[in-house]
Design a protein around this motif. Structure first.
Motif, PDB file in Angstrom:
ATOM      1  N   GLU A 183      -5.143   9.467  -7.438  1.00  0.00           N
ATOM      2  CA  GLU A 183      -4.790   8.244  -6.702  1.00  0.00           C
ATOM      3  C   GLU A 183      -4.761   8.423  -5.186  1.00  0.00           C
ATOM      4  O   GLU A 183      -4.054   7.709  -4.478  1.00  0.00           O
ATOM      5  CB  GLU A 183      -3.471   7.659  -7.226  1.00  0.00           C
ATOM      6  CG  GLU A 183      -3.566   7.200  -8.670  1.00  0.00           C
ATOM      7  CD  GLU A 183      -2.301   6.564  -9.187  1.00  0.00           C
ATOM      8  OE1 GLU A 183      -1.506   6.053  -8.371  1.00  0.00           O
ATOM      9  OE2 GLU A 183      -2.102   6.576 -10.415  1.00  0.00           O
ATOM     10  N   THR A 184      -5.518   9.412  -4.691  1.00  0.00           N
ATOM     11  CA  THR A 184      -5.767   9.481  -3.247  1.00  0.00           C
ATOM     12  C   THR A 184      -6.592   8.270  -2.852  1.00  0.00           C
ATOM     13  O   THR A 184      -6.399   7.684  -1.783  1.00  0.00           O
ATOM     14  CB  THR A 184      -6.527  10.779  -2.889  1.00  0.00           C
ATOM     15  OG1 THR A 184      -5.702  11.900  -3.222  1.00  0.00           O
ATOM     16  CG2 THR A 184      -6.883  10.837  -1.408  1.00  0.00           C
ATOM     17  N   LYS A 186      -7.615   4.391  -3.731  1.00  0.00           N
ATOM     18  CA  LYS A 186      -6.919   3.236  -4.296  1.00  0.00           C
ATOM     19  C   LYS A 186      -7.560   2.800  -5.619  1.00  0.00           C
ATOM     20  O   LYS A 186      -8.777   2.829  -5.763  1.00  0.00           O
ATOM     21  CB  LYS A 186      -6.952   2.084  -3.282  1.00  0.00           C
ATOM     22  CG  LYS A 186      -5.851   1.062  -3.490  1.00  0.00           C
ATOM     23  CD  LYS A 186      -5.840   0.033  -2.369  1.00  0.00           C
ATOM     24  CE  LYS A 186      -5.112   0.475  -1.136  1.00  0.00           C
ATOM     25  NZ  LYS A 186      -3.653   0.640  -1.345  1.00  0.00           N
ATOM     26  N   SER A 198       0.308  -3.179   2.902  1.00  0.00           N
ATOM     27  CA  SER A 198       0.015  -2.735   1.544  1.00  0.00           C
ATOM     28  C   SER A 198       1.297  -2.418   0.769  1.00  0.00           C
ATOM     29  O   SER A 198       2.264  -1.895   1.328  1.00  0.00           O
ATOM     30  CB  SER A 198      -0.878  -1.500   1.578  1.00  0.00           C
ATOM     31  OG  SER A 198      -1.136  -1.040   0.271  1.00  0.00           O
ATOM     32  N   THR A 200       0.692  -0.895  -2.345  1.00  0.00           N
ATOM     33  CA  THR A 200       0.145   0.061  -3.318  1.00  0.00           C
ATOM     34  C   THR A 200      -0.302   1.339  -2.606  1.00  0.00           C
ATOM     35  O   THR A 200      -0.590   1.332  -1.414  1.00  0.00           O
ATOM     36  CB  THR A 200      -1.060  -0.533  -4.072  1.00  0.00           C
ATOM     37  OG1 THR A 200      -2.078  -0.908  -3.128  1.00  0.00           O
ATOM     38  CG2 THR A 200      -0.640  -1.762  -4.866  1.00  0.00           C
ATOM     39  N   ASP A 201      -0.351   2.430  -3.372  1.00  0.00           N
ATOM     40  CA  ASP A 201      -0.748   3.726  -2.808  1.00  0.00           C
ATOM     41  C   ASP A 201      -2.256   3.920  -2.876  1.00  0.00           C
ATOM     42  O   ASP A 201      -2.951   3.235  -3.623  1.00  0.00           O
ATOM     43  CB  ASP A 201      -0.051   4.864  -3.567  1.00  0.00           C
ATOM     44  CG  ASP A 201       1.455   4.847  -3.364  1.00  0.00           C
ATOM     45  OD1 ASP A 201       1.905   4.211  -2.385  1.00  0.00           O
ATOM     46  OD2 ASP A 201       2.171   5.450  -4.189  1.00  0.00           O
ATOM     47  N   GLY A 202      -2.733   4.894  -2.109  1.00  0.00           N
ATOM     48  CA  GLY A 202      -4.159   5.213  -2.090  1.00  0.00           C
ATOM     49  C   GLY A 202      -4.887   4.481  -0.984  1.00  0.00           C
ATOM     50  O   GLY A 202      -4.372   3.517  -0.409  1.00  0.00           O
ATOM     51  N   ASP A 268      -2.435   2.774   2.482  1.00  0.00           N
ATOM     52  CA  ASP A 268      -1.627   3.614   1.596  1.00  0.00           C
ATOM     53  C   ASP A 268      -0.154   3.357   1.922  1.00  0.00           C
ATOM     54  O   ASP A 268       0.364   3.849   2.929  1.00  0.00           O
ATOM     55  CB  ASP A 268      -1.979   5.087   1.804  1.00  0.00           C
ATOM     56  CG  ASP A 268      -1.118   6.021   0.968  1.00  0.00           C
ATOM     57  OD1 ASP A 268      -0.801   5.656  -0.174  1.00  0.00           O
ATOM     58  OD2 ASP A 268      -0.757   7.108   1.462  1.00  0.00           O
ATOM     59  N   LYS A 270       2.613   4.383   0.906  1.00  0.00           N
ATOM     60  CA  LYS A 270       3.512   5.538   0.995  1.00  0.00           C
ATOM     61  C   LYS A 270       3.512   6.178   2.387  1.00  0.00           C
ATOM     62  O   LYS A 270       4.553   6.585   2.890  1.00  0.00           O
ATOM     63  CB  LYS A 270       3.061   6.554  -0.070  1.00  0.00           C
ATOM     64  CG  LYS A 270       3.971   7.739  -0.267  1.00  0.00           C
ATOM     65  CD  LYS A 270       3.533   8.518  -1.505  1.00  0.00           C
ATOM     66  CE  LYS A 270       2.067   8.948  -1.362  1.00  0.00           C
ATOM     67  NZ  LYS A 270       1.462   9.308  -2.646  1.00  0.00           N
ATOM     68  N   SER A 271       2.335   6.257   3.020  1.00  0.00           N
ATOM     69  CA  SER A 271       2.243   6.965   4.310  1.00  0.00           C
ATOM     70  C   SER A 271       2.084   6.056   5.521  1.00  0.00           C
ATOM     71  O   SER A 271       2.293   6.488   6.652  1.00  0.00           O
ATOM     72  CB  SER A 271       1.081   7.960   4.272  1.00  0.00           C
ATOM     73  OG  SER A 271      -0.146   7.291   4.055  1.00  0.00           O
ATOM     74  N   GLY A 341      -2.108  10.970   4.655  1.00  0.00           N
ATOM     75  CA  GLY A 341      -1.121  11.032   3.584  1.00  0.00           C
ATOM     76  C   GLY A 341       0.251  11.472   4.032  1.00  0.00           C
ATOM     77  O   GLY A 341       1.029  12.027   3.238  1.00  0.00           O
TER      78      GLY A 341
END
Length: 353
Positions: A183-184, A186, A198, A200-202, A268, A270-271, A341
């Motif tokens: 999942e790097t 999306k 966003s 969602t991750d990726g 991404d 998360k980051s 990331g």
């Protein structure tokens, strides 16, 4: 330290950046999981007999470096420094496939020889017959920044007057499969990507090669002065503001002295929080993003540096890159902030010449 200038810039990317009119024709991409670079007709730049022995990253880098040297009107640089995240992964995959297919016997050494990360810098040097300093940095998303830092030191120490600095990364089928699995990249169901908000991750993955000629003297083609670079491997979210503010203080600047801030929003969730945190500091600056034009990859900061150079030279910001609606009358200082990331954070400060 003496001034160091970016005297030329060339880029092969998801956009048609080799075209003189690319600045007006930027096309954002939100849907595919993987973006392919728009490649030139290589036989116009490289002898056909050599093309078939080159991987994609070597071909892209050969053309981009040639264009950068041509623009700077330099036949042979004093040093060649290249940054890459995953290097010549196409040839690495081909070699490993040969190992498996042939039960580790009767292997052709060509793919192995060309699979090393320093192949790009070596091939460029061979083509130019350049016997000077030749180095490759492999530091994930800060590979180009380390290359810039080295070039700056080479020039300031008097070891070189003109340095060819580049960044390059290619895609390979197997690596992209693995990036999708972890999942790097999306997921398809999370597309089209919302780069700025966003949940969602990726990220959408890209590729490309960017090359620059750095010199101790400013030429007529000069784009910018490379003022300073700061790199840190790990950074807590609540340390982001201090990381940026300390960098500005070191350069005798305040946040309102920065006219343009280029942030690497990748979609991404998360980051991207680091970029959101950074954007809160700059209430009187133009905030830009760029990975909806280039995709995310290890050396995507090469694309952002290329764009920043053109923004400084043209004194114009493409609307497709704007996060806010603030535009200053004169663009003097541009700050670039990037990570991959949430690791390997870098700041690059460029000043108008």
């Amino acid at each position: 330290m003496s001034a160091v200038y970016i005297n030329s810039a060339a880029c092969i990317s998801v956009q048609d950046t080799l075209n003189d009119q690319f600045f007006q024709n930027l096309q954002p991409v939100y849907s595919p999981q993987v973006l392919k670079a728009i490649e030139p007709i290589y036989k116009e730049f490289i002898p056909p007999a050599m093309i078939r022995r080159m991987s994609k990253t070597v071909k892209m880098s050969s053309v981009a470096s040639n264009q950068a040297l041509k623009e700077a009107e330099i036949e042979k640089p004093d040093a060649i420094i290249v940054g890459t995240g995953i290097g010549c992964s196409q040839d690495s995959e081909k070699f490993l496939k040969n190992v498996l297919d042939n039960n580790e016997e009767f292997l052709t050494p060509t793919f192995f020889i060309q699979s090393t990360h320093n192949t790009v810098a070596g091939q460029i040097a061979l083509g130019l017959q350049c016997h000077g300093y030749n180095f490759t940095y492999v530091n994930t998303s800060s590979s180009l920044e380390f290359s810039f830092l080295d070039a700056k030191l080479q020039i300031n120490d008097g070891d070189a007057e003109n340095v060819l600095v580049g960044s390059t990364d290619e895609q390979t089928e197997r690596t992209m499969e693995l990036y999708k699995l972890n999942e790097t990249i999306k997921k398809e169901e999370n597309l089209p990507a919302d780069y700025l908000n966003s949940t969602t991750d990726g990220a959408i993955w890209g590729e490309g090669a960017s090359f620059f000629v750095l010199g101790k003297d400013k030429t007529e083609s000069a784009y910018a002065q490379l003022k300073d670079i700061q790199i840190i491997n790990r950074l807590d979210l609540d340390e982001t503001s201090k990381f940026i503010e300390d960098f500005l203080v070191k350069n005798n600047l305040k946040t309102n002295d920065i006219d343009v801030v280029m942030l690497g929003f990748s979609g991404d969730a998360k980051s991207d929080v680091y970029y959101q945190k950074a954007s809160e500091l700059f209430t009187s600056s133009s905030l830009l993003y760029y990975k909806h034009l280039s995709g995310e990859f290890n050396t995507a900061s090469g694309f952002s540096t290329f764009m920043a150079c053109h923004i400084l030279k043209n004194q114009e910001i493409p609307n497709v890159m704007m996060i806010n609606d603030l535009k200053k009358g004169e663009i003097k200082n541009i700050l670039l902030y990037n990570h991959l990331g949430g690791n390997d954070h870098s700041l690059v400060l460029l000043e108008r010449v």
